[in-house]
Write a protein that holds these residues in place. Structure first.
Motif, PDB file in Angstrom:
ATOM      1  N   GLU A 168      -2.237   3.642   8.183  1.00  0.00           N
ATOM      2  CA  GLU A 168      -0.950   3.998   7.585  1.00  0.00           C
ATOM      3  C   GLU A 168      -0.943   5.491   7.277  1.00  0.00           C
ATOM      4  O   GLU A 168      -1.925   6.035   6.779  1.00  0.00           O
ATOM      5  N   ALA A 169       0.177   6.139   7.565  1.00  0.00           N
ATOM      6  CA  ALA A 169       0.288   7.571   7.283  1.00  0.00           C
ATOM      7  C   ALA A 169       1.747   7.982   7.165  1.00  0.00           C
ATOM      8  O   ALA A 169       2.640   7.311   7.667  1.00  0.00           O
ATOM      9  N   THR A 170       1.958   9.091   6.496  1.00  0.00           N
ATOM     10  CA  THR A 170       3.272   9.709   6.423  1.00  0.00           C
ATOM     11  C   THR A 170       3.307  10.824   7.453  1.00  0.00           C
ATOM     12  O   THR A 170       2.473  11.730   7.429  1.00  0.00           O
ATOM     13  N   MET A 171       4.247  10.739   8.370  1.00  0.00           N
ATOM     14  CA  MET A 171       4.390  11.764   9.403  1.00  0.00           C
ATOM     15  C   MET A 171       5.447  12.770   8.974  1.00  0.00           C
ATOM     16  O   MET A 171       6.528  12.389   8.529  1.00  0.00           O
TER      17      MET A 171
ATOM     18  N   ASP B  63      -6.471  11.768   5.549  1.00  0.00           N
ATOM     19  CA  ASP B  63      -5.678  12.039   4.353  1.00  0.00           C
ATOM     20  C   ASP B  63      -4.331  11.317   4.343  1.00  0.00           C
ATOM     21  O   ASP B  63      -3.511  11.535   3.458  1.00  0.00           O
ATOM     22  N   GLY B  64      -4.098  10.475   5.344  1.00  0.00           N
ATOM     23  CA  GLY B  64      -2.858   9.715   5.392  1.00  0.00           C
ATOM     24  C   GLY B  64      -1.650  10.521   5.790  1.00  0.00           C
ATOM     25  O   GLY B  64      -0.526  10.150   5.493  1.00  0.00           O
ATOM     26  N   VAL B  65      -1.872  11.640   6.498  1.00  0.00           N
ATOM     27  CA  VAL B  65      -0.775  12.511   6.898  1.00  0.00           C
ATOM     28  C   VAL B  65      -0.897  12.808   8.377  1.00  0.00           C
ATOM     29  O   VAL B  65      -1.982  12.884   8.933  1.00  0.00           O
ATOM     30  N   GLY B  66       0.226  12.999   8.996  1.00  0.00           N
ATOM     31  CA  GLY B  66       0.288  13.453  10.378  1.00  0.00           C
ATOM     32  C   GLY B  66       1.426  14.437  10.498  1.00  0.00           C
ATOM     33  O   GLY B  66       2.371  14.405   9.700  1.00  0.00           O
TER      34      GLY B  66
ATOM     35  N   LYS C  44     -10.861   6.318  12.062  1.00  0.00           N
ATOM     36  CA  LYS C  44      -9.769   5.432  11.649  1.00  0.00           C
ATOM     37  C   LYS C  44      -8.425   6.138  11.773  1.00  0.00           C
ATOM     38  O   LYS C  44      -7.649   6.213  10.827  1.00  0.00           O
ATOM     39  N   MET C  45      -8.186   6.704  12.942  1.00  0.00           N
ATOM     40  CA  MET C  45      -6.910   7.376  13.185  1.00  0.00           C
ATOM     41  C   MET C  45      -6.197   6.718  14.351  1.00  0.00           C
ATOM     42  O   MET C  45      -6.816   6.037  15.165  1.00  0.00           O
TER      43      MET C  45
ATOM     44  N   LEU D 265       0.820  -1.204   0.000  1.00  0.00           N
ATOM     45  CA  LEU D 265       0.000   0.000   0.000  1.00  0.00           C
ATOM     46  C   LEU D 265       0.856   1.255   0.000  1.00  0.00           C
ATOM     47  O   LEU D 265       0.534   2.224  -0.675  1.00  0.00           O
ATOM     48  N   SER D 266       1.956   1.259   0.743  1.00  0.00           N
ATOM     49  CA  SER D 266       2.780   2.460   0.804  1.00  0.00           C
ATOM     50  C   SER D 266       3.501   2.704  -0.507  1.00  0.00           C
ATOM     51  O   SER D 266       3.830   3.840  -0.823  1.00  0.00           O
ATOM     52  N   ALA D 267       3.740   1.687  -1.282  1.00  0.00           N
ATOM     53  CA  ALA D 267       4.433   1.872  -2.549  1.00  0.00           C
ATOM     54  C   ALA D 267       3.597   2.689  -3.533  1.00  0.00           C
ATOM     55  O   ALA D 267       4.124   3.333  -4.422  1.00  0.00           O
ATOM     56  N   TYR D 268       2.287   2.699  -3.371  1.00  0.00           N
ATOM     57  CA  TYR D 268       1.408   3.439  -4.266  1.00  0.00           C
ATOM     58  C   TYR D 268       0.862   4.715  -3.624  1.00  0.00           C
ATOM     59  O   TYR D 268      -0.042   5.330  -4.158  1.00  0.00           O
ATOM     60  N   ASP D 269       1.398   5.132  -2.494  1.00  0.00           N
ATOM     61  CA  ASP D 269       0.890   6.291  -1.762  1.00  0.00           C
ATOM     62  C   ASP D 269      -0.611   6.179  -1.529  1.00  0.00           C
ATOM     63  O   ASP D 269      -1.348   7.143  -1.602  1.00  0.00           O
ATOM     64  N   TYR D 270      -1.067   4.990  -1.291  1.00  0.00           N
ATOM     65  CA  TYR D 270      -2.476   4.720  -1.052  1.00  0.00           C
ATOM     66  C   TYR D 270      -2.688   4.603   0.444  1.00  0.00           C
ATOM     67  O   TYR D 270      -1.986   3.868   1.111  1.00  0.00           O
ATOM     68  N   VAL D 271      -3.645   5.340   0.966  1.00  0.00           N
ATOM     69  CA  VAL D 271      -3.839   5.357   2.407  1.00  0.00           C
ATOM     70  C   VAL D 271      -5.219   4.819   2.735  1.00  0.00           C
ATOM     71  O   VAL D 271      -6.220   5.289   2.203  1.00  0.00           O
ATOM     72  N   GLU D 272      -5.253   3.847   3.596  1.00  0.00           N
ATOM     73  CA  GLU D 272      -6.527   3.297   4.027  1.00  0.00           C
ATOM     74  C   GLU D 272      -6.340   2.656   5.385  1.00  0.00           C
ATOM     75  O   GLU D 272      -5.337   2.006   5.636  1.00  0.00           O
TER      76      GLU D 272
END
Length: 137
Positions: free
Chosen positions: A35-38, A132-135, A104-105, A19-26
């Protein structure tokens, strides 16, 4: 039983990597992880108090600061060092916080240490707060 546990952990890790390889967040309810990018920015203030009368006016980055990210289970999930701009980015997958099932956080604790500065601990840093998959911290 240990073999089954290892297989389950391995399949979760493989799923997260795909999932992270496609920047897909769920956030997957089955796995209980999000999953998120901090994005971290570490800095200090030279002038100002953060008030209306005297806002922060001079903020300087802290390069080479060490950040340690701990999930709600007490596990260290990431650690790294800030760049020359005082920034560091990392992908993490903490457990979904049961206090926020509809969002879902997750939450993490971040410890920051740097030469010449007091250590800083920030508790309950939201991960994927807005879906949005960001923190950020």
């Amino acid at each position: 039983m240990k073999l089954i546990s290892r297989c389950i952990r391995s399949s979760v890790i493989v799923l997260v990597l795909i999932l992270s390889a496609y920047d897909y967040v769920e956030a997957s309810p089955a796995s209980g992880m999000v999953e998120a990018t901090m994005n971290f920015k570490v800095s200090y203030v030279l002038e100002g108090y953060g008030t209306k009368e005297k806002p922060f006016s001079v903020v300087k980055p802290i390069p080479n600061a060490r950040l340690i990210v701990i999930n709600s289970n007490g596990d260290i999930v990431a650690n790294g060092i800030t760049d020359n701009k005082g920034e560091w980015n990392v992908n993490i997958s903490p457990p979904i916080d049961p206090r926020f099932p509809s969002k879902k956080m997750g939450v993490v604790t971040v410890i920051t240490v740097a030469d010449g500065f007091n250590e800083f601990i920030k508790f309950v840093v939201p991960v994927n707060e807005h879906g949005d998959g960001v923190g950020a911290a």
